[in-house]
Design a protein around this motif. Structure first.
Motif, short mmCIF file in Angstrom:
data_model
loop_
_atom_site.label_atom_id
_atom_site.label_comp_id
_atom_site.label_asym_id
_atom_site.label_seq_id
_atom_site.Cartn_x
_atom_site.Cartn_y
_atom_site.Cartn_z
N THR A 1 64.13 -84.32 -19.71
CA THR A 1 65.11 -85.18 -19.03
C THR A 1 64.75 -86.65 -19.20
OG1 THR A 1 65.49 -83.44 -17.40
CG2 THR A 1 66.22 -85.66 -16.82
N GLY B 1 65.43 -87.74 -22.74
CA GLY B 1 66.88 -87.86 -22.93
C GLY B 1 67.43 -89.13 -22.32
N ILE B 2 66.99 -89.46 -21.11
CA ILE B 2 67.44 -90.70 -20.47
C ILE B 2 67.01 -91.91 -21.29
CG2 ILE B 2 67.09 -92.18 -18.43
CD1 ILE B 2 66.98 -89.58 -16.77
N LEU C 1 66.44 -92.04 -24.53
CA LEU C 1 67.25 -92.12 -25.75
C LEU C 1 68.66 -92.60 -25.45
CD1 LEU C 1 66.09 -88.90 -27.64
CD2 LEU C 1 65.53 -91.28 -28.17
N ILE C 2 69.24 -92.17 -24.34
CA ILE C 2 70.58 -92.63 -23.96
C ILE C 2 70.58 -94.13 -23.72
CG2 ILE C 2 72.32 -92.55 -22.12
CD1 ILE C 2 71.72 -89.53 -21.92
N ILE C 3 69.57 -94.64 -23.05
CA ILE C 3 69.48 -96.08 -22.79
C ILE C 3 69.35 -96.85 -24.10
CG2 ILE C 3 67.99 -97.87 -21.82
CD1 ILE C 3 67.43 -95.95 -19.49
N PHE D 1 70.30 -95.97 -27.20
CA PHE D 1 71.48 -95.91 -28.06
C PHE D 1 72.74 -96.45 -27.38
CE2 PHE D 1 68.86 -92.68 -30.28
CZ PHE D 1 68.76 -93.37 -31.48
N SER D 2 72.73 -96.59 -26.06
CA SER D 2 73.91 -97.14 -25.39
C SER D 2 73.93 -98.67 -25.48
CB SER D 2 73.96 -96.69 -23.94
OG SER D 2 72.88 -97.25 -23.22
N THR D 3 72.79 -99.28 -25.70
CA THR D 3 72.78 -100.72 -25.91
C THR D 3 73.22 -101.02 -27.32
OG1 THR D 3 70.45 -100.66 -26.56
CG2 THR D 3 70.92 -101.07 -24.23
#
Length: 172
Positions: free
Chosen positions: A14, A17-18, A20-22, A24-26
């Motif tokens: 988890t 994953g968080i 990686l999301i941070i 790639f979301s930037t």
């Protein structure tokens, strides 16, 4: 123990994953880098419009010199290494304290069990009994030695008396 392992694995997945999301979301990866091969290109740009666009791109750090590009790459990997090192340290501390808690809890349960209490009692009584038996046995041997030494003295006295009787010819 199995549920603790799966919970830790789920927590780790988890967090990754968080992370990686941070990342790639930037908009870190939303632009194209153009490397300036040569500073003489500035003099070769003929039109003023192209020069203005070029200066604007350079000011926005989209057009980079090879040194700037290398510096950016090195900084990127340094940051990635720092984040991974920090995650390793955090997970190490969490694992250490979690394992310490589990082992303490397991030891407390084990110490409170009747089987463990019985093993301790048998061990203590066995050692105490062994020492006391050795002491009693030792005392008995000493008493027997004293009796034997008294008998030897009595026999020596009897032998001396018999020798004296033979010499003198008298009977006591």
């Amino acid at each position: 123990m199995k549920s603790s392992y799966s919970a830790g694995l789920l927590g780790g997945i988890t967090l990754v994953g968080i992370f990686l999301i941070i990342i790639f979301s930037t908009n870190i990866f939303n632009y194209r880098i153009v490397i300036e091969k040569d500073r003489q290109n500035q003099t070769k740009i003929e039109s003023e419009l192209k020069r203005q666009i070029y200066e604007e791109l350079k000011r926005d750090k989209i057009v980079l010199t090879p040194q700037e590009y290398t510096n950016n790459i090195v900084n990127y990997y340094n940051t990635a290494f720092l984040i991974l090192s920090a995650m390793l340290i955090v997970f190490s501390f969490i694992s250490y304290f979690h394992l310490k808690f589990l082992s303490d809890e397991h030891l407390r349960k084990r110490m409170k069990s009747e089987e463990f209490q019985e093993i301790i009692k048998q061990s203590i009584f066995g050692r105490a009994e062994e020492k006391f038996l050795k002491k009693e046995y030792e005392d008995k041997i000493r008493q027997d030695m004293i009796k034997i030494s008294e008998r030897i003295e009595n026999l020596e006295l009897i032998v001396e008396l018999e020798d004296d009787e033979e010499e003198t010819g008298e009977i006591l």
